[in-house]
Scaffold this motif. Structure first.
Motif, PDB file in Angstrom:
ATOM      1  N   LEU A 268       0.831  -1.207   0.000  1.00  0.00           N
ATOM      2  CA  LEU A 268       0.000   0.000   0.000  1.00  0.00           C
ATOM      3  C   LEU A 268       0.866   1.258   0.000  1.00  0.00           C
ATOM      4  O   LEU A 268       0.606   2.210  -0.755  1.00  0.00           O
ATOM      5  CB  LEU A 268      -0.921   0.002   1.217  1.00  0.00           C
TER       6      LEU A 268
ATOM      7  N   ALA B 204       1.032   4.013  -3.142  1.00  0.00           N
ATOM      8  CA  ALA B 204       0.778   5.432  -2.898  1.00  0.00           C
ATOM      9  C   ALA B 204       1.960   6.273  -3.353  1.00  0.00           C
ATOM     10  O   ALA B 204       1.788   7.344  -3.965  1.00  0.00           O
ATOM     11  CB  ALA B 204       0.495   5.658  -1.412  1.00  0.00           C
TER      12      ALA B 204
ATOM     13  N   ALA C 100      -3.828  14.674   1.814  1.00  0.00           N
ATOM     14  CA  ALA C 100      -4.127  13.780   2.932  1.00  0.00           C
ATOM     15  C   ALA C 100      -5.105  14.408   3.905  1.00  0.00           C
ATOM     16  O   ALA C 100      -6.094  13.777   4.320  1.00  0.00           O
ATOM     17  CB  ALA C 100      -2.833  13.404   3.643  1.00  0.00           C
TER      18      ALA C 100
ATOM     19  N   PHE D 234      -5.812   0.608  -4.358  1.00  0.00           N
ATOM     20  CA  PHE D 234      -4.578   1.336  -4.648  1.00  0.00           C
ATOM     21  C   PHE D 234      -4.022   0.930  -6.010  1.00  0.00           C
ATOM     22  O   PHE D 234      -3.499   1.771  -6.754  1.00  0.00           O
ATOM     23  CB  PHE D 234      -3.538   1.068  -3.561  1.00  0.00           C
TER      24      PHE D 234
ATOM     25  N   ALA E   3      -1.822  11.013  -4.052  1.00  0.00           N
ATOM     26  CA  ALA E   3      -0.869  10.176  -3.319  1.00  0.00           C
ATOM     27  C   ALA E   3      -0.972  10.410  -1.817  1.00  0.00           C
ATOM     28  O   ALA E   3      -0.897   9.457  -1.024  1.00  0.00           O
ATOM     29  CB  ALA E   3       0.553  10.461  -3.802  1.00  0.00           C
TER      30      ALA E   3
ATOM     31  N   LEU F 192      -3.989   8.586  -0.499  1.00  0.00           N
ATOM     32  CA  LEU F 192      -3.717   7.153  -0.402  1.00  0.00           C
ATOM     33  C   LEU F 192      -2.823   6.846   0.795  1.00  0.00           C
ATOM     34  O   LEU F 192      -3.010   5.829   1.484  1.00  0.00           O
ATOM     35  CB  LEU F 192      -3.063   6.658  -1.689  1.00  0.00           C
ATOM     36  N   MET F 193      -1.851   7.709   1.052  1.00  0.00           N
ATOM     37  CA  MET F 193      -1.003   7.521   2.230  1.00  0.00           C
ATOM     38  C   MET F 193      -1.824   7.593   3.512  1.00  0.00           C
ATOM     39  O   MET F 193      -1.601   6.834   4.453  1.00  0.00           O
ATOM     40  CB  MET F 193       0.109   8.567   2.246  1.00  0.00           C
TER      41      MET F 193
ATOM     42  N   ALA G 170      -3.566   4.383   3.910  1.00  0.00           N
ATOM     43  CA  ALA G 170      -2.652   3.307   4.271  1.00  0.00           C
ATOM     44  C   ALA G 170      -2.246   3.389   5.736  1.00  0.00           C
ATOM     45  O   ALA G 170      -2.149   2.363   6.426  1.00  0.00           O
ATOM     46  CB  ALA G 170      -1.414   3.353   3.381  1.00  0.00           C
TER      47      ALA G 170
END
Length: 387
Positions: free
Chosen positions: A33, A37, A67, A183, A241, A244-245, A248
């Motif tokens: 993951l 990302a 984020a 992802f 990104a 996605l972080m 994760a």
């Protein structure tokens, strides 16, 4: 390398990525993951640096904006950090849009600067992000950060709290498995869009601006618009990104989005090869997975010491390996790992016939003309062969 071979290799890699979650444990799923990302963010940065020639060290700022935008818009109201309670799909889109808007607002500065001066200007964005993340407590949760709402679509959740049982080949797909496929879909979409952008007229314009702004302007290219486009697209990638972080990690804090993250993104694209989409992905795999793997197996590696003991811990060793890899690439692999792979594939395709015999000449047809050697002062004529 021929196009059919590339397609076959891509199909095999895709099949492997689809099957891996059924075989890996939680550590490798979590590592995957983080890697995917980072792949999205690295692709965005290689479009800006490798294709448009604009150095940026502020990628962490746009990742942090994405984020926290996702965490704030998808989070529920109540508690120390408020939220809007929007659908996670909409929140993910808003994360990319918020970062793109921030990149557009910064574009007047990026359009006037280039090289190291632009890099120094973008560093200021990272310190600005740190100040906002620590002090805007109602949105960010302050120094301790805030929890991130799990991703979901109507009728399906990507968290472990989903009561519906879902299994493939006898393997129950938990939250990490589901996020893996999410992802993977986002990373593939990001790579596809970037590849088409590079091959388009806009991509060729960005390459001309990178090579020479004066020559690009003489060819009729709007240099300022090209720079703005590159910065906006790269910022949008960084925002996605960052979202996605956040998914994760499950919880984000200001320390995650420091200057070190921007440097890591830059290392990814340098190792992989500036301007290469596939190279950015390979560099992300190396940079992200190396410290995690070293930390996981530090007890089995005799040369690694426990963190804080004063010896070489996993983080220090990974930084040393980064430095050695960058020096090796700059000295011996100017095109990065992607360039080395392309040269290796070209040499394999151009290898001589194992039989040692020269290739047979092409047969001549009766319609061909036989060239004559010109004599001084004598007109030349071509003698056609009669059928």
């Amino acid at each position: 390398m021929s196009e059919p071979v590339r397609r076959i290799g891509g199909a095999l890699a895709l099949l492997a990525a689809l099957a891996l979650p059924l075989l890996l444990d939680d550590f490798w799923l979590q590592t995957g993951l983080f890697v995917m990302a980072a792949v999205v963010g690295a692709i965005g940065l290689t479009l800006l640096v490798g294709r448009a020639g604009q150095l940026s060290l502020g990628h962490a700022f746009f990742a942090a904006l994405g984020a926290y935008t996702y965490a704030w818009t998808a989070g529920e109201s109540g508690g120390r950090a408020a939220g809007l309670g929007l659908p996670p799909v909409l929140a993910l889109v808003l994360a990319g849009l918020a970062a793109a808007v921030a990149g557009a607002l910064f574009s007047p500065i990026s359009g006037r600067l280039r090289g190291i001066y632009l890099g120094l200007a973008t560093i200021g964005l990272v310190f600005l992000a740190r100040h906002l993340m620590v002090n805007a407590e109602t949105i960010t949760g302050g120094f301790n950060g805030r929890a991130v709402e799990s991703f979901a679509v109507p009728g399906f959740s990507f968290s472990n709290s989903d009561p519906d049982y879902l299994a493939v080949a006898g393997v129950e797909l938990g939250g990490l498995h589901r996020l893996w496929y999410l992802f993977l879909a986002v990373a593939l979409l990001a790579a596809w869009i970037a590849t088409n952008l590079v091959r388009s007229r806009t991509g060729r314009a960005l390459a001309n601006v990178r090579d020479s702004e004066v020559a690009a302007a003489a060819m009729g290219i709007n240099v300022a618009r090209a720079k703005v486009t590159a910065f906006v697209v790269s910022s949008a990638y960084a925002g996605i990104a960052g979202a996605l972080m956040a998914l994760a990690y499950g919880r984000i804090a200001p320390d995650v989005f420091g200057l070190q993250l921007s440097i890591d993104f830059l290392v990814m694209i340098v190792l992989g090869g500036l301007g290469s989409i596939g190279g950015a992905a390979v560099g992300a795999v190396f940079v992200v997975s190396l410290p995690l793997v070293l930390t996981q197996y530090s007890s089995d590696l005799p040369f690694l010491a426990a963190p804080g003991s004063g010896g070489l811990d996993a983080a220090t060793v990974s930084r040393l390996l980064y430095g050695a890899a960058i020096i090796a690439v700059l000295l011996f692999l100017r095109g990065g790992l992607a360039g080395a792979f392309d040269r290796l594939a070209f040499r394999s395709a151009a290898a001589p016939d194992p039989s040692g015999l020269p290739p047979a000449p092409a047969p001549r047809t009766g319609a061909e003309t036989t060239p004559t050697v010109p004599s001084p002062g004598v007109p030349t004529r071509s003698k056609e062969t009669t059928p």
